[in-house]
Design an enzyme around this catalytic site. Structure first.
Site, short mmCIF file in Angstrom:
data_model
loop_
_atom_site.label_atom_id
_atom_site.label_comp_id
_atom_site.label_asym_id
_atom_site.label_seq_id
_atom_site.Cartn_x
_atom_site.Cartn_y
_atom_site.Cartn_z
N GLU A 1 0.87 -1.16 0.00
CA GLU A 1 0.00 0.00 0.00
C GLU A 1 0.91 1.22 0.00
OE1 GLU A 1 -2.63 0.51 3.40
OE2 GLU A 1 -2.74 2.56 2.63
N CYS B 1 -3.00 8.14 4.36
CA CYS B 1 -2.86 7.53 3.04
C CYS B 1 -4.09 7.77 2.19
CB CYS B 1 -2.58 6.04 3.20
SG CYS B 1 -3.70 5.22 4.34
P1 NAP Z 1 9.24 4.58 3.56
O1 NAP Z 1 10.55 5.20 3.68
O2 NAP Z 1 8.90 3.86 2.33
O3 NAP Z 1 9.09 3.62 4.83
C1 NAP Z 1 8.01 2.75 5.00
C2 NAP Z 1 8.44 1.58 5.88
O4 NAP Z 1 9.43 0.82 5.20
C3 NAP Z 1 9.08 2.01 7.19
O5 NAP Z 1 8.75 1.10 8.19
C4 NAP Z 1 10.56 1.94 6.87
O6 NAP Z 1 11.34 1.79 8.01
C5 NAP Z 1 10.58 0.70 6.03
N1 NAP Z 1 11.75 0.55 5.22
C6 NAP Z 1 12.41 1.52 4.53
N2 NAP Z 1 13.44 0.98 3.86
C7 NAP Z 1 13.45 -0.34 4.15
C8 NAP Z 1 14.29 -1.43 3.79
N3 NAP Z 1 15.32 -1.27 2.98
N4 NAP Z 1 14.00 -2.66 4.27
C9 NAP Z 1 12.94 -2.85 5.09
N5 NAP Z 1 12.13 -1.86 5.47
C10 NAP Z 1 12.37 -0.61 5.01
O7 NAP Z 1 8.09 5.57 3.76
P2 NAP Z 1 7.93 6.73 4.82
O8 NAP Z 1 9.15 7.55 4.98
O9 NAP Z 1 7.36 6.11 6.04
O10 NAP Z 1 6.86 7.58 4.04
C11 NAP Z 1 7.25 8.18 2.85
C12 NAP Z 1 6.08 8.36 1.91
O11 NAP Z 1 5.29 7.16 1.82
C13 NAP Z 1 5.10 9.39 2.35
O12 NAP Z 1 5.57 10.65 2.06
C14 NAP Z 1 3.88 9.00 1.57
O13 NAP Z 1 3.91 9.51 0.28
C15 NAP Z 1 3.96 7.50 1.52
N6 NAP Z 1 3.06 6.86 2.50
C16 NAP Z 1 1.99 6.22 2.02
C17 NAP Z 1 1.13 5.62 2.90
C18 NAP Z 1 -0.03 4.85 2.41
O14 NAP Z 1 -0.62 4.13 3.19
N7 NAP Z 1 -0.43 4.93 1.17
C19 NAP Z 1 1.33 5.70 4.26
C20 NAP Z 1 2.44 6.38 4.72
C21 NAP Z 1 3.31 6.93 3.82
P3 NAP Z 1 12.19 3.03 8.58
O15 NAP Z 1 11.22 4.06 8.99
O16 NAP Z 1 12.93 2.42 9.70
O17 NAP Z 1 13.05 3.49 7.44
#
Ligand code: NAP
Length: 700
Positions: free
Chosen positions: A277, A314
């Site tokens: 998602e 989201c």
């Molecule tokens: P993200 O960087 O993609 O992180 C999401 C999750 O993935 C976090 O738990 C993160 O952990 C983990 N993660 C990152 N790199 C990883 C890796 N290499 N291996 C395993 N896990 C990993 O997203 P975010 O910073 O939380 O949010 C960024 C953007 O995502 C937002 O600006 C928004 O556009 C979008 N978003 C969408 C939704 C939705 O439901 N549609 C919800 C929230 C955010 P860490 O935090 O420890 O890096």
């Protein structure tokens, strides 16, 4: 890596202090131990004050051992019945609810107002309660789920099939986003645990403190088997390398991370389901002839989605489509509401919007707004330099102003359809006609949700047909449902949450559907006897038992699945039909009008179907007081053949399924639900009616 378990029973005391900046390090809970590390630390800062509040590191944690622990210990939950799992979840939810203020306090560091935190905290616990009751209501008290009725595959009925779902013998890894640290975890672990599958949860580092506090309480509560829920505060390191063919991964976050993780070779090698998602450029649509009241509803919804949780949902509305002739009016109304937003420290009463989750997120939103402004003009907010923040330092906290852009030429635009600024940001744009609107909506390439805001008499059938394939949910709002609507932005336990394409292609929630994601569906072919054995539910054609004692004289515990009563016969007369017509008031021509009936499908007068059901009860019921407390329902009723005057009916009543009911209070008499298979046949042995009845029967 530090194993914290030997040091103290108290987790608070267990939280190691990092030497350099003296903030706590959040421990992970893996393989039955709280553990952390001083290496590879990541620091999280208070969203309002900018101070460091905690660090995380899972460096050196044995991920292989965690996967094995889940499969060896946590999988004990698969031996529990659906109702036992559901009861445990309900106990967990009540336990957490009693401690809710602790979570509200922690939420302050994430920039939330109390109202924002409610969605995460009580919305999360509510999801556990909802799933618990859904499962107790809809699934039988078994460990496997029999999905459908007998599928006959032979002429004599001795060979057929059913689909069953069994708990996968693996672990579900849930990687969550920062915006809902509690709900985000609970909405995923509820269906997983109900499916009988253990979980490893990895919250986003920002917000992990709240997730960790919830996991800590769940572990302490002891309601779940150890290993059913494990937690990684930090990074996953080599976790994926240890996953196999029975495992599942879900991900919520940015599309770029999701796409990267989805490409892990192990997932390809073992066909590991990866449900994603991600960024979703959700829409709200105002219909073309909207009146004043509808315009106000639209403005209210867009405003609410922009400002709730500072737009970090989201499901938030990123694109607001209005008919071209209403653009100016809607724009003015939105601007006037947005100008009244008070941004600042949510501790102050007059503050209506808090901060983003982190300064990093603030800069990310600013970057994205820069991109959007290549397509559109900023009409409110959008500038970090000159906006007022109440009760906090704008430079230290993660504050971002409510920002509205207007794009007058959306067909030529690029970024507004592709880029999600994950903050209080939305773009307003005009459309000329229905086809253009549908094309513009589709330019989002798949979203979680869209709202259509209409006058109560607008027909939106064509619009729904055009845009539904691009969405996981459509919310149709008008004056008739506005007061009761749960709103554009609320995913509900009973409804599907997810969306195609850019939204990730995943599917969460949606009632029992979500539970099935963690189970394996298997078609079982065999005889009716084997099917009765496997599903603990009598299958037509299987062996049955007859006894001199009437089944209604037997307690719940004395009854056996397959116990059968063949009743006496009854010949249906014209007097029966006339009497039933007078008693019920049902004088339908097929029963009462000789000529009408002759010209009808039946060719002659036939008995009322409801008379057959009533007469059948008269044949199988034992009238004297006994262990049967009440008849409380009927399922799957079909009238297969007509019953004509002079036909003789007879009933086969077979004990199909037994489900003990948990006692609500100790004063209550123990009882269970017995489902009876009813078959009414005529003098030629032809089936005329079939159905299930449900009775409450006292236990021995
Ligand atoms: P993200 O960087 O993609 O992180 C999401 C999750 O993935 C976090 O738990 C993160 O952990 C983990 N993660 C990152 N790199 C990883 C890796 N290499 N291996 C395993 N896990 C990993 O997203 P975010 O910073 O939380 O949010 C960024 C953007 O995502 C937002 O600006 C928004 O556009 C979008 N978003 C969408 C939704 C939705 O439901 N549609 C919800 C929230 C955010 P860490 O935090 O420890 O890096």
């Amino acid at each position: 890596m530090l194993d914290l378990n030997g040091q103290s029973a108290n987790l608070e005391a267990n939280e190691a202090q990092s030497a350099d900046n003296a903030v706590k390090i959040l421990p992970s809970y893996l393989a039955g131990k709280w553990q952390t590390s001083n290496q590879d630390l990541r620091t999280v800062y208070h969203a309002i004050t900018g101070e460091a509040i905690y660090q995380v590191s899972s460096h050196g944690c044995d991920m292989k051992a965690a996967v094995e622990f889940a499969k060896k210990n946590g999988s004990q939950i698969a031996s529990w019945t659906f109702h036992e799992r559901a009861n445990a979840l309900k106990q967990v939810a009540s336990y957490l609810l009693e401690r809710k203020e602790e979570f509200y306090t922690l939420a302050k560091a994430t920039g939330c107002t109390r109202k924002d935190a409610w969605i995460d905290v009580e919305g999360g616990f509510g999801t556990l309660f909802a799933y618990s009751s859904l499962v107790r209501r809809e699934l039988s008290n078994e460990t496997a789920l029999v999905e459908d009725a007998w599928i006959p595959l032979s002429k004599q009925g001795n060979f057929g099939a059913k689909h069953i779902l069994t708990s996968k013998a693996g672990v579900a890894v849930h990687i969550d986003a920062f915006n809902f640290p509690i709900w985000g975890m609970l909405e995923k672990i509820a269906p997983t645990l109900l499916a009988g599958v253990p979980c490893i949860v990895k919250p986003a580092t920002e917000g992990a403190e709240m997730t960790q506090a919830v996991v800590k309480h769940i572990v302490e509560s002891g309601f779940l088997p150890d290993g059913a829920l494990q937690l990684i505060c930090g990074q996953t390191y080599d976790l994926f390398d240890h996953l196999g063919p029975q495992d599942t991964v879900t991900f919520t976050g940015s599309a770029s991370t999701g796409q990267k993780l989805r490409a892990h070779p192990r997932f390809n090698q073992y066909s590991i389901p990866f449900s994603m998602e991600a960024d979703s450029v959700n829409s709200a649509i105002l219909t073309s002839n909207a009146n004043e009241e509808t315009i106000d509803l639209f403005v209210r919804e867009v405003f609410r989605e922009m400002t709730t949780k500072a737009g970090q949902k989201c499901t938030a509305i990123r694109r607001a489509f209005v008919p071209a002739h209403l653009l100016e009016q809607v724009q003015n109304k939105l601007i006037s509401k947005l100008q009244k937003v008070v941004v600042g420290n949510p501790e102050l009463e007059n503050v209506t919007m808090g901060a983003l989750a982190s300064v990093k997120q603030k800069h990310d939103v600013a970057e994205k707004v820069k991109l959007l402004s290549q397509d559109a003009q900023i009409v409110v907010g959008g500038h970090l330099a000159d906006f007022k923040v109440e009760g906090a330092d704008a430079n230290k906290g993660a504050f971002y102003p409510a920002t509205l852009l207007v794009c007058t030429n959306p067909t030529q635009a690029k970024y507004i359809h592709q880029v999600e600024a994950f903050g209080p940001v939305s773009t307003l744009m005009p459309y000329q006609n229905l086809q253009e609107l549908a094309d513009l909506v589709a330019r989002g390439e798949g979203s979680l949700v869209a709202s259509i805001v209409r006058n109560t008499d607008d027909n939106v059938e064509e619009l729904v047909a055009k845009i539904a394939p691009w969405h996981g949910r459509l919310h149709i709002l008008d004056a008739s449902n506005a007061k009761e609507s749960t709103g554009h932005g609320s995913p509900l336990p009973h409804l599907v949450h997810g969306g195609p394409g850019r939204a990730g292609g995943g599917e969460e929630l949606g009632g029992i559907r979500a539970v099935k994601h963690y189970m394996q569906r298997t078609a079982i072919q065999g005889s009716p006897n084997v099917m009765t054995q496997i599903g603990h539910s009598w299958t037509a054609g299987a062996e049955f038992f007859e006894d001199r004692v009437h089944p209604f004289k037997k307690s719940f515990d004395e009854l056996r699945v397959g116990e059968r009563l063949l009743t006496a016969r009854r010949t249906v007369t014209e007097a029966d039909i006339v009497n039933f017509a007078c008693l019920s008031g049902d004088h339908f021509y097929a029963h009462m009008d000789k000529i009408g009936a002759e010209n009808s499908f039946f060719g002659e007068r036939v008995a009322h179907g409801y008379f057959i059901v009533s007469a059948a009860a008269g044949l199988f019921v034992d009238a004297a007081p006994g262990p049967v407390i009440a008849n409380y329902g009927m399922d799957n009723l079909r009238f297969v053949e007509p019953v004509k005057i002079g036909d003789t009916i007879q009933v086969e009543l077979t004990c199909k399924q037994k489900t003990p009911k948990p006692l609500k209070d100790p004063e209550q008499k123990a009882h269970g639900v017995v489902v009876w298979d009813i078959k009414v046949k005529n003098q030629r042995g032809e089936l005329v009616a079939t159905y299930d009845i449900l009775t409450l029967v006292e236990r021995a």
